[in-house]
Scaffold this active site. Structure first.
Site, PDB file in Angstrom:
ATOM      1  N   ASP A   1       0.779  -1.239   0.188  1.00  0.00           N
ATOM      2  CA  ASP A   1      -0.066  -0.122  -0.051  1.00  0.00           C
ATOM      3  C   ASP A   1       0.959   1.277  -0.037  1.00  0.00           C
ATOM      4  OD1 ASP A   1      -1.888   1.557   0.095  1.00  0.00           O
ATOM      5  OD2 ASP A   1      -2.775   1.249   2.111  1.00  0.00           O
TER       6      ASP A   1
ATOM      7  N   ASP B   1      -7.245  -8.999   7.505  1.00  0.00           N
ATOM      8  CA  ASP B   1      -8.221  -8.792   8.701  1.00  0.00           C
ATOM      9  C   ASP B   1      -8.553  -7.542   8.850  1.00  0.00           C
ATOM     10  OD1 ASP B   1      -5.676  -7.580   9.517  1.00  0.00           O
ATOM     11  OD2 ASP B   1      -6.750  -7.596  11.503  1.00  0.00           O
TER      12      ASP B   1
HETATM   13  P1  IMP Z   1       1.928  -0.377   3.876  1.00  0.00           P
HETATM   14  O1  IMP Z   1       2.968  -0.299   4.721  1.00  0.00           O
HETATM   15  O2  IMP Z   1       1.158   1.025   3.867  1.00  0.00           O
HETATM   16  O3  IMP Z   1       2.367  -0.546   2.393  1.00  0.00           O
HETATM   17  O4  IMP Z   1       0.923  -1.391   4.181  1.00  0.00           O
HETATM   18  C1  IMP Z   1       0.896  -2.872   4.119  1.00  0.00           C
HETATM   19  C2  IMP Z   1       0.145  -3.396   5.371  1.00  0.00           C
HETATM   20  O5  IMP Z   1      -0.905  -2.659   5.435  1.00  0.00           O
HETATM   21  C3  IMP Z   1       0.094  -4.740   4.679  1.00  0.00           C
HETATM   22  O6  IMP Z   1       0.990  -5.743   4.974  1.00  0.00           O
HETATM   23  C4  IMP Z   1      -1.332  -5.150   5.115  1.00  0.00           C
HETATM   24  O7  IMP Z   1      -1.104  -5.896   6.541  1.00  0.00           O
HETATM   25  C5  IMP Z   1      -1.958  -3.697   5.598  1.00  0.00           C
HETATM   26  N1  IMP Z   1      -2.879  -3.382   4.607  1.00  0.00           N
HETATM   27  C6  IMP Z   1      -3.011  -2.364   3.713  1.00  0.00           C
HETATM   28  N2  IMP Z   1      -3.973  -2.395   2.931  1.00  0.00           N
HETATM   29  C7  IMP Z   1      -4.931  -3.395   3.706  1.00  0.00           C
HETATM   30  C8  IMP Z   1      -6.211  -3.702   3.075  1.00  0.00           C
HETATM   31  O8  IMP Z   1      -6.859  -3.328   2.218  1.00  0.00           O
HETATM   32  N3  IMP Z   1      -6.628  -4.960   3.862  1.00  0.00           N
HETATM   33  C9  IMP Z   1      -5.795  -5.510   4.858  1.00  0.00           C
HETATM   34  N4  IMP Z   1      -4.644  -4.659   5.173  1.00  0.00           N
HETATM   35  C10 IMP Z   1      -4.154  -3.885   4.568  1.00  0.00           C
END
Ligand code: IMP
Ligand code: MG
Length: 190
Positions: free
Chosen positions: A115, A171
């Site tokens: 994300d 989750d």
């Molecule tokens: P980032 O650090 O913003 O890239 O987020 C990554 C982490 O956020 C992932 O490993 C997921 O565990 C969680 N995450 C991001 N988007 C979602 C979603 O739509 N559903 C569930 N978990 C999410």
């Protein structure tokens, strides 16, 4: 168990969930992804699953890797950036560290969703600082919006629908991880 003895809760939960990526679609894609990884990566691969969200994806992926002849070592790291909300907090904490010495290793980091990129960038920096020779990243779902940090996944199973997804390990406040597909919660206003 007969159909009439299925707990009402289970049925109600599923009524609120729309399937976005089916079990069959995931399975087919993971077999192809495993073949791609096996063809490109070193045989002495160390797979590190970034918990908790990736636990089902990683479990299926390593079995798909086994089917195509890879015999990876597997370890886990538990990172947290989300807590109980749908929005990233911006900081990443190590809740449980890896046990394996990663120095000199070829590492495949496996995560559920890319994300903002913060979680994987954090994991990559950590493993790199400990002397891993090669670090690749593999995600189940790649969100398309701008990242907070620059990170391109080396392997990605699917583009992520622009919504908060649940199921297949992922989750919302510790629920829905058991769903065998990727879905989204359907609220009354859609
Ligand atoms: P980032 O650090 O913003 O890239 O987020 C990554 C982490 O956020 C992932 O490993 C997921 O565990 C969680 N995450 C991001 N988007 C979602 C979603 O739509 N559903 C569930 N978990 C999410
Ligand atoms: Mg995650």
């Amino acid at each position: 168990m007969t159909a009439s003895s299925v707990p009402a809760d289970a049925a109600n939960t599923l009524e609120n969930v729309e399937v976005l990526i089916s079990q069959d679609t995931i399975k087919t894609r993971l077999d192809a992804l495993a073949a791609e990884i096996s063809a490109a990566e070193r045989q002495d691969l160390l797979v590190i699953a970034v918990l908790k969200g990736s636990f089902i994806f990683a479990a299926d992926l390593i079995r798909a890797l086994h089917k195509v002849g890879l015999r990876p070592e597997v370890d886990f790291i538990t990172l947290s950036s989300y807590r109980k909300s749908m929005v990233s907090s911006g900081t990443v904490d190590i809740l449980r560290d890896v046990e394996v010495d990663v120095a000199g290793r070829s590492v495949l980091l496996v995560d559920d969703v890319l994300d903002s990129g913060r979680t994987l960038a954090f994991a990559k920096d950590l493993i790199s600082a400990r002397g891993a020779e090669l670090i690749k990243t593999c995600v189940l779902l790649e969100k398309q919006k701008d990242r907070a940090v620059e990170l391109v996944a080396d392997y990605s199973a699917f583009p992520c629908p622009e919504t908060f997804v649940i199921g297949y390990g992922m989750d919302l406040a510790h629920r829905y991880r058991e769903l065998p597909f990727v879905g989204r919660l359907v609220t009354e206003d859609g």
